[in-house]
Design an enzyme around this catalytic site. Structure first.
Site, short mmCIF file in Angstrom:
data_model
loop_
_atom_site.label_atom_id
_atom_site.label_comp_id
_atom_site.label_asym_id
_atom_site.label_seq_id
_atom_site.Cartn_x
_atom_site.Cartn_y
_atom_site.Cartn_z
N CYS A 179 -21.46 101.71 -16.24
CA CYS A 179 -20.69 102.89 -15.81
C CYS A 179 -21.47 103.72 -14.80
O CYS A 179 -20.95 104.05 -13.73
CB CYS A 179 -20.32 103.74 -17.02
SG CYS A 179 -19.58 105.31 -16.56
N TYR B 175 -7.96 96.09 -12.36
CA TYR B 175 -8.49 97.41 -12.01
C TYR B 175 -9.44 97.31 -10.81
O TYR B 175 -9.30 98.03 -9.83
CB TYR B 175 -9.35 97.95 -13.15
CG TYR B 175 -8.71 98.57 -14.35
CD1 TYR B 175 -8.74 99.95 -14.54
CD2 TYR B 175 -8.15 97.80 -15.36
CE1 TYR B 175 -8.23 100.54 -15.68
CE2 TYR B 175 -7.62 98.39 -16.51
CZ TYR B 175 -7.67 99.76 -16.66
OH TYR B 175 -7.17 100.33 -17.79
N GLU C 173 5.47 118.96 -12.70
CA GLU C 173 6.52 119.72 -13.39
C GLU C 173 7.69 118.80 -13.75
O GLU C 173 8.44 119.06 -14.68
CB GLU C 173 6.99 120.91 -12.56
CG GLU C 173 7.68 120.59 -11.27
CD GLU C 173 8.05 121.86 -10.49
OE1 GLU C 173 8.82 122.67 -11.01
OE2 GLU C 173 7.55 122.02 -9.36
N CYS D 15 -18.18 102.88 -12.89
CA CYS D 15 -17.33 104.07 -12.72
C CYS D 15 -17.88 105.11 -11.75
O CYS D 15 -17.16 105.61 -10.89
CB CYS D 15 -17.14 104.77 -14.07
SG CYS D 15 -16.95 103.68 -15.47
N GLU E 236 -8.78 98.75 -7.07
CA GLU E 236 -9.55 99.94 -6.69
C GLU E 236 -10.37 99.67 -5.42
O GLU E 236 -10.36 100.46 -4.48
CB GLU E 236 -10.47 100.37 -7.84
CG GLU E 236 -9.69 100.97 -9.01
CD GLU E 236 -10.57 101.40 -10.17
OE1 GLU E 236 -11.75 101.01 -10.22
OE2 GLU E 236 -10.06 102.13 -11.05
N HIS F 45 5.30 125.64 -11.29
CA HIS F 45 5.97 125.37 -10.02
C HIS F 45 5.20 125.98 -8.86
O HIS F 45 4.68 127.09 -9.01
CB HIS F 45 7.38 125.98 -10.10
CG HIS F 45 8.20 125.70 -8.88
ND1 HIS F 45 8.75 124.46 -8.64
CD2 HIS F 45 8.56 126.50 -7.86
CE1 HIS F 45 9.41 124.51 -7.49
NE2 HIS F 45 9.31 125.73 -6.99
N LYS G 94 -18.40 103.88 -8.07
CA LYS G 94 -17.03 103.58 -7.61
C LYS G 94 -16.27 104.86 -7.27
O LYS G 94 -15.66 104.98 -6.22
CB LYS G 94 -16.32 102.77 -8.72
CG LYS G 94 -14.88 102.34 -8.45
CD LYS G 94 -13.83 103.35 -8.77
CE LYS G 94 -13.76 103.91 -10.15
NZ LYS G 94 -13.29 103.06 -11.18
P1 NDP Z 1 -9.21 92.56 -15.15
O1 NDP Z 1 -9.18 91.68 -16.33
O2 NDP Z 1 -8.53 93.87 -15.17
O3 NDP Z 1 -8.68 91.75 -13.89
C1 NDP Z 1 -9.12 90.47 -13.57
C2 NDP Z 1 -8.22 89.94 -12.50
O4 NDP Z 1 -8.71 88.70 -12.02
C3 NDP Z 1 -6.81 89.68 -13.00
O5 NDP Z 1 -5.92 90.05 -11.98
C4 NDP Z 1 -6.81 88.18 -13.23
O6 NDP Z 1 -5.56 87.60 -13.09
C5 NDP Z 1 -7.71 87.72 -12.11
N1 NDP Z 1 -8.36 86.46 -12.37
C6 NDP Z 1 -9.04 86.08 -13.48
N2 NDP Z 1 -9.53 84.83 -13.33
C7 NDP Z 1 -9.13 84.40 -12.11
C8 NDP Z 1 -9.31 83.20 -11.38
N3 NDP Z 1 -9.99 82.18 -11.90
N4 NDP Z 1 -8.75 83.10 -10.16
C9 NDP Z 1 -8.07 84.14 -9.64
N5 NDP Z 1 -7.86 85.30 -10.27
C10 NDP Z 1 -8.40 85.43 -11.50
O7 NDP Z 1 -10.75 92.70 -14.84
P2 NDP Z 1 -11.56 93.67 -13.90
O8 NDP Z 1 -12.78 92.90 -13.59
O9 NDP Z 1 -10.74 94.22 -12.81
O10 NDP Z 1 -11.93 94.85 -14.88
C11 NDP Z 1 -12.53 94.59 -16.14
C12 NDP Z 1 -12.26 95.73 -17.08
O11 NDP Z 1 -13.07 96.82 -16.71
C13 NDP Z 1 -10.85 96.24 -17.05
O12 NDP Z 1 -10.03 95.53 -17.93
C14 NDP Z 1 -11.01 97.67 -17.45
O13 NDP Z 1 -10.91 97.76 -18.85
C15 NDP Z 1 -12.40 98.02 -17.00
N6 NDP Z 1 -12.34 98.85 -15.78
C16 NDP Z 1 -11.78 100.09 -15.88
C17 NDP Z 1 -11.68 100.89 -14.78
C18 NDP Z 1 -11.05 102.22 -14.91
O14 NDP Z 1 -10.94 102.72 -16.02
N7 NDP Z 1 -10.60 102.83 -13.82
C19 NDP Z 1 -12.18 100.47 -13.47
C20 NDP Z 1 -12.73 99.15 -13.47
C21 NDP Z 1 -12.81 98.38 -14.60
P3 NDP Z 1 -4.46 87.57 -14.28
O15 NDP Z 1 -3.86 88.93 -14.34
O16 NDP Z 1 -3.51 86.53 -13.85
O17 NDP Z 1 -5.23 87.19 -15.50
#
Ligand code: NDP
Length: 479
Positions: free
Chosen positions: A42, A177, A467, A47, A181, A462, A50
């Site tokens: 984080c 995410y 709102e 976080c 982002e 407002h 980022k």
């Molecule tokens: P996510 O699990 O959210 O996303 C991973 C993405 O990669 C998905 O779209 C997935 O597709 C895709 N993917 C996985 N494997 C492959 C592959 N082999 N080829 C192509 N695409 C693939 O993971 P993140 O790494 O983005 O984030 C991890 C976690 O970290 C999040 O779940 C969240 O909890 C936390 N996080 C929170 C944030 C916040 O609160 N703002 C910011 C960043 C992270 P598919 O959907 O098809 O599985």
């Protein structure tokens, strides 16, 4: 039996540090080991940096907007190294704050990798062995690349904050995410961003209308988002034999050797997509998920269960199959969010050091995706709720005053998913600038189990965007 310490925490991220401090505050003798930088994902590579990059990236759009309001504004050019230097200075400061907090709590810090050697013992990579009444594993997770040849050519989120230069073009793989982002951040910083997501819509798991609007706005702002598209091949651009990638010239069969890959890291990458398109990008970023840091810690040997996804299996009190060993945070893959890890750490202390068995509460956790616009979400999406019971959906989408005045196409969305039977708010989704801030407040109301009538009797503030949350009179549909 007496131990060297009452608690040994492995991992100095948000969860581990909070558990260490709260346990030490009970008078327990606590030590913590961290093999990288104190603060964990984080603070050091997630976080915090980022969000600072989000702030940096928003100025370009704000300058555009300012001109429409009469200012002779120009964001000028962005200097990555100026920002990066300041960013790392801030991360150093925060790491120092974390160290001080631990020191002031009388927690002993070991800058070392620790492995578990028994139910009550750990060994540091400098050879020191320490016995402990309890061991808490809070080792977090790490970004993963897909298994494909030459995947090492691609960066992961950890690498972004250390880039020497800002690339001219990037390809981001993924639709979660992190992918969304960074697509928005880099786009805002002036990088040409292409994003491939293999599924039908980004941000799987979130409300369909909300993620649809985020995707549309991302495109509107310049992200070249391709859905139903994935990467099938990649190699150093300089080793690619095709002469005209954009014309789709057949690809040569040669693949880069390991030595070549090392030499080509950080250089332009040739990529072929599932739709047959071939392009060269300055950088490829894999945002394809994160995996728990659970292996190589000596846990399996002791009988701690690790599931197929690599997560340490724990009960509702974060206790593993070995009674003296607990685990919290991303390494348990419950909800991968900093505030959840912190709560798990505090619940651990209550349970183990305050004789007050406490289960961390994983219900109705609000979160925000820091895209532009942001997506704030708490509770169920419309799709999840209607699987469960009959619902009324209140939803509005409009151009907010600030951008409408400037003639910008930006839209916001406010949505309440309400139980037909109890009238309780089951979920709230907000797509808007500042949605992260807004959803924190709505999260209190939803967590408190408030009803649509409670929202209705709240007088609007407002003129604001939010709102609308207390003025939506009629459901747009029932399901
Ligand atoms: P996510 O699990 O959210 O996303 C991973 C993405 O990669 C998905 O779209 C997935 O597709 C895709 N993917 C996985 N494997 C492959 C592959 N082999 N080829 C192509 N695409 C693939 O993971 P993140 O790494 O983005 O984030 C991890 C976690 O970290 C999040 O779940 C969240 O909890 C936390 N996080 C929170 C944030 C916040 O609160 N703002 C910011 C960043 C992270 P598919 O959907 O098809 O599985």
């Amino acid at each position: 039996m007496s131990y060297d310490v009452d608690l040994f925490v492995i991992g100095g991220g948000s969860g581990g540090v909070r558990a260490a401090r709260t346990a030490a505050a009970t008078g327990a003798r606590v030590a913590i080991a961290e093999n990288s930088r104190m603060g964990g994902t984080c603070v050091i590579r997630g976080c915090v940096p980022k969000k600072l990059m989000v702030f940096a990236s928003e100025f370009s759009g704000n300058a555009d907007l300012a001109r429409e309001y009469g200012w002779s504004a120009d964001a000028g050019t962005f200097d990555w190294m100026t920002f990066r230097t300041k960013l790392h200075g801030e991360l150093d400061r925060l790491e120092g704050v974390y160290r001080n907090l631990l020191g002031n709590s009388s927690v002993t810090i070991h800058d070392a990798r620790a492995i578990v050697t028994g139910p009550n013992s750990v060994k540091l990579d400098n050879g020191t062995e320490i016995t402990a009444g309890h061991i808490l594993v809070a080792t977090g997770g790490h970004p993963v690349r897909p298994e494909m040849p030459n995947a090492e050519l691609g960066m992961v989120s950890d690498d972004i904050f250390d880039m020497e230069t800002l690339p001219k073009s990037v390809l981001i793989i993924g639709g979660g995410y992190i992918a969304c982002e960074f697509a928005c951040i880099l786009n805002g910083l002036g990088v040409e961003v292409t994003q491939y997501y293999r599924g039908a819509q980004v941000l799987r798991g979130f409300d369909d209308e909300a993620r649809g609007l985020v995707a549309e706005m991302m495109r509107e702002h310049g992200v070249d988002l391709h859905l139903g598209t994935n990467i099938v091949e990649m190699k150093p651009a300089s080793l690619h034999s095709g002469t005209d990638a954009d014309m789709g010239t057949p690809v040569g069969e040669e693949s880069a050797s390991i030595d070549d890959l090392a030499a080509h890291k950080g250089k332009p990458v040739w990529v072929k997509a599932t739709n047959g398109n071939e392009h060269v990008f300055d950088r490829v970023i894999f945002a394809t998920g994160r995996a728990p840091n659970s292996h190589g810690l000596g846990l399996e040997e002791l009988g701690v269960s690790i599931n197929r996804r690599g997560a340490i299996e724990v009960d509702e009190f974060s206790q593993t199959a070995v009674p003296s060993i607990y685990a919290i945070g991303d390494v348990t893959d419950r909800i991968q969010l900093t505030p959840v890890a912190i709560r798990e750490g505090m619940a651990f202390t209550e349970t183990v050091f305050k004789n007050n068995p406490t289960k961390p509460d994983h219900e109705l956790v609000a979160s925000a995706v820091f895209t532009q616009p942001e997506l704030g979400s708490v509770g169920m999406s419309e799709e999840q709720a209607r699987e469960q019971e009959e619902i009324d959906v209140y939803c509005t989408s409009f151009r907010p005053m600030r951008s409408a005045f400037a003639g910008k196409p930006d839209r916001v969305l406010m949505k309440l998913v309400v139980s037909k039977a109890t009238q309780k708010i089951l979920g709230c989704q907000i797509v808007a600038d500042g949605a992260g801030e807004l959803i924190q407040m709505v999260g209190i109301a939803v967590k408190a189990g408030l009803t649509k009538a409670d929202f209705d009797r709240t007088v609007a503030v407002h003129p604001t965007m939010s709102e609308e949350l207390v003025t939506m009179q009629n459901p747009v549909r029932s399901a």
